[in-house]
Motif scaffolding. Structure first.
Motif, PDB file in Angstrom:
ATOM      1  N   GLN A   1       5.978  14.167  -2.319  1.00  0.00           N
ATOM      2  CA  GLN A   1       6.261  15.229  -1.223  1.00  0.00           C
ATOM      3  C   GLN A   1       5.328  14.584   0.245  1.00  0.00           C
ATOM      4  OE1 GLN A   1       5.031  19.095  -2.850  1.00  0.00           O
ATOM      5  NE2 GLN A   1       7.353  19.627  -2.242  1.00  0.00           N
ATOM      6  N   TYR A   2       5.914  14.476   1.240  1.00  0.00           N
ATOM      7  CA  TYR A   2       5.362  14.063   2.433  1.00  0.00           C
ATOM      8  C   TYR A   2       4.638  15.067   2.914  1.00  0.00           C
ATOM      9  CZ  TYR A   2       9.055  10.311   2.472  1.00  0.00           C
ATOM     10  OH  TYR A   2       9.812   9.287   2.244  1.00  0.00           O
ATOM     11  N   GLY A   3       3.278  14.705   3.654  1.00  0.00           N
ATOM     12  CA  GLY A   3       2.536  15.708   4.510  1.00  0.00           C
ATOM     13  C   GLY A   3       2.083  14.931   5.597  1.00  0.00           C
TER      14      GLY A   3
ATOM     15  N   GLY B   1       0.775  -1.237  -0.093  1.00  0.00           N
ATOM     16  CA  GLY B   1       0.043  -0.114   0.000  1.00  0.00           C
ATOM     17  C   GLY B   1       0.806   1.323  -0.143  1.00  0.00           C
ATOM     18  N   THR B   2       2.046   0.896  -0.209  1.00  0.00           N
ATOM     19  CA  THR B   2       2.933   2.569  -0.331  1.00  0.00           C
ATOM     20  C   THR B   2       2.842   2.924  -1.744  1.00  0.00           C
ATOM     21  OG1 THR B   2       4.854   1.102  -0.645  1.00  0.00           O
ATOM     22  CG2 THR B   2       4.516   1.811   1.706  1.00  0.00           C
ATOM     23  N   THR B   3       3.567   3.827  -2.062  1.00  0.00           N
ATOM     24  CA  THR B   3       3.734   4.336  -3.384  1.00  0.00           C
ATOM     25  C   THR B   3       4.693   3.665  -3.906  1.00  0.00           C
ATOM     26  OG1 THR B   3       5.240   6.253  -2.358  1.00  0.00           O
ATOM     27  CG2 THR B   3       3.243   6.948  -3.139  1.00  0.00           C
TER      28      THR B   3
ATOM     29  N   ALA C   1      11.564   1.411  -2.516  1.00  0.00           N
ATOM     30  CA  ALA C   1      10.920   2.120  -1.432  1.00  0.00           C
ATOM     31  C   ALA C   1      11.331   3.623  -1.571  1.00  0.00           C
ATOM     32  CB  ALA C   1      11.250   1.500  -0.267  1.00  0.00           C
ATOM     33  N   ASP C   2      11.032   4.481  -0.548  1.00  0.00           N
ATOM     34  CA  ASP C   2      11.374   5.925  -0.596  1.00  0.00           C
ATOM     35  C   ASP C   2      12.779   5.918  -0.305  1.00  0.00           C
ATOM     36  OD1 ASP C   2       8.538   6.054  -0.398  1.00  0.00           O
ATOM     37  OD2 ASP C   2       8.558   7.343   1.377  1.00  0.00           O
ATOM     38  N   ASN C   3      13.503   6.959  -1.224  1.00  0.00           N
ATOM     39  CA  ASN C   3      15.055   6.890  -1.216  1.00  0.00           C
ATOM     40  C   ASN C   3      15.598   7.201   0.259  1.00  0.00           C
ATOM     41  OD1 ASN C   3      13.568   9.491  -1.054  1.00  0.00           O
ATOM     42  ND2 ASN C   3      15.057  10.730  -2.285  1.00  0.00           N
TER      43      ASN C   3
HETATM   44  N1  ARG Z   1       6.022   7.461   1.119  1.00  0.00           N
HETATM   45  C1  ARG Z   1       5.469   6.284   0.938  1.00  0.00           C
HETATM   46  C2  ARG Z   1       3.959   6.243   0.664  1.00  0.00           C
HETATM   47  O1  ARG Z   1       3.497   7.249   1.357  1.00  0.00           O
HETATM   48  C3  ARG Z   1       5.761   5.054   2.058  1.00  0.00           C
HETATM   49  C4  ARG Z   1       5.496   5.606   3.493  1.00  0.00           C
HETATM   50  C5  ARG Z   1       5.625   4.609   4.304  1.00  0.00           C
HETATM   51  N2  ARG Z   1       5.845   4.656   5.591  1.00  0.00           N
HETATM   52  C6  ARG Z   1       5.802   4.328   6.913  1.00  0.00           C
HETATM   53  N3  ARG Z   1       6.262   4.980   8.078  1.00  0.00           N
HETATM   54  N4  ARG Z   1       6.280   2.969   6.667  1.00  0.00           N
HETATM   55  O2  ARG Z   1       3.291   5.501   0.653  1.00  0.00           O
END
Ligand code: ARG
Length: 272
Positions: free
Chosen positions: A226-228, A156-158, A197-199
């Motif tokens: 971008q994170y929010g 379910g992540t990006t 996964a995120d960089n």
């Molecule tokens: N940035 C990605 C997303 O929003 C992954 C975030 C996962 N965060 C975590 N704490 N596991 O899908």
């Protein structure tokens, strides 16, 4: 004389009592300036999936720590609100927010149009992008090379989204894990050929797990993210406080200080 003086004493005592009685209402009349005891400050419950260093993780003492935690703590201080962080599994985190079990989410959450339908986001506070982790001796050189391979992602992540798009949402070659560290463990043991996964998290993991012998592969096809911070849809009151606090810490140097502490350099201008 004795009788007279005892009467006098009795009279004085009575007078003193009367004075006290008269003084009591006056004292309580001055009290209204003190806050009523029932009005305890609200503690906002902040959900975070604390398996995502350096953004959120649990230290040896079991405390939740990280960049996101420091940012939200600083925002809360500026906003004059009290917060409490609660470790919350990623898979249920958006439901927890919708149901009111959590007031706020900080979890390196990418702001997406789809998520905006079911929750409200603060102004962005961090720039991110997907990054590929592979074994150091791997021949994988670009994202497209993963098409015919087994790829690990956090459900379910990006990262899950981009890999599902490349390989196919229902393909068994997409291996979904409950956390990103679990996906990376699977890469180490050879169960998957790559992890997306995120960089920030991939770079942190590779640097702190040198025994795993990983390298990273960037790809220009990954779109900027971008994170929010997320609040329940319609919670304008909290969102306003959060955005104000966020603007304040960006303006007064607090944000830069936190950023530099975790990432060693000043942040890119984009999030400011
Ligand atoms: N940035 C990605 C997303 O929003 C992954 C975030 C996962 N965060 C975590 N704490 N596991 O899908």
């Amino acid at each position: 004389f004795l009788k007279t003086s005892s009467l006098l004493i009795a009279g004085l005592v009575l007078a003193a009592c009367g004075k006290q009685e008269a003084a009591a209402p006056a004292a309580s009349a001055a009290a209204p300036s003190a806050p009523p005891p029932a009005a305890a400050a609200k503690v906002y419950v902040v959900g975070t999936d604390a398996a995502y260093a350096p953004f959120e993780s649990q230290n040896e003492k079991g405390e939740i720590v990280g960049f996101d935690i420091d940012v939200v703590s600083a925002v809360a201080k500026k906003a004059g609100i009290e917060v409490k962080f609660v470790n919350t599994p990623w898979e249920g985190i958006f439901n927890n927010l919708a149901q009111g079990d959590r007031d706020l989410l900080v979890s390196a959450i990418t702001i997406t149009d789809e998520r905006k339908q079911t929750m409200d986001f603060s102004a962005p506070y961090f720039d991110a992008q997907q990054l590929i982790a592979v074994k150091a001796d791997s021949k994988i050189a670009k994202f497209d090379d993963l098409k015919k391979l087994k790829v690990g992602v956090q459900t379910g992540t990006t990262g899950d989204e981009v890999v599902s798009k490349l390989i196919g949402k229902t393909s068994t070659a997409v291996k979904r894990f409950e956390s990103t560290p679990l996906a990376l463990k699977e890469l180490e043991s050879g169960g998957v050929d790559a992890v997306v996964a995120d960089n920030g998290v991939v770079i942190h993991y590779v640097a702190n797990n040198t025994g795993a012998q990983f390298k990273t592969v960037a790809d220009a096809s990954f779109t900027p993210e971008q994170y929010g911070l997320a609040v329940k849809k319609g919670n304008a009151e909290l969102l306003e406080k959060i955005n104000k606090g966020l603007a304040d810490i960006k303006a007064d140097g607090t944000y830069d200080k936190i950023y530099t502490q975790y990432f060693g350099a000043a942040p890119a201008a984009a999030v400011k």
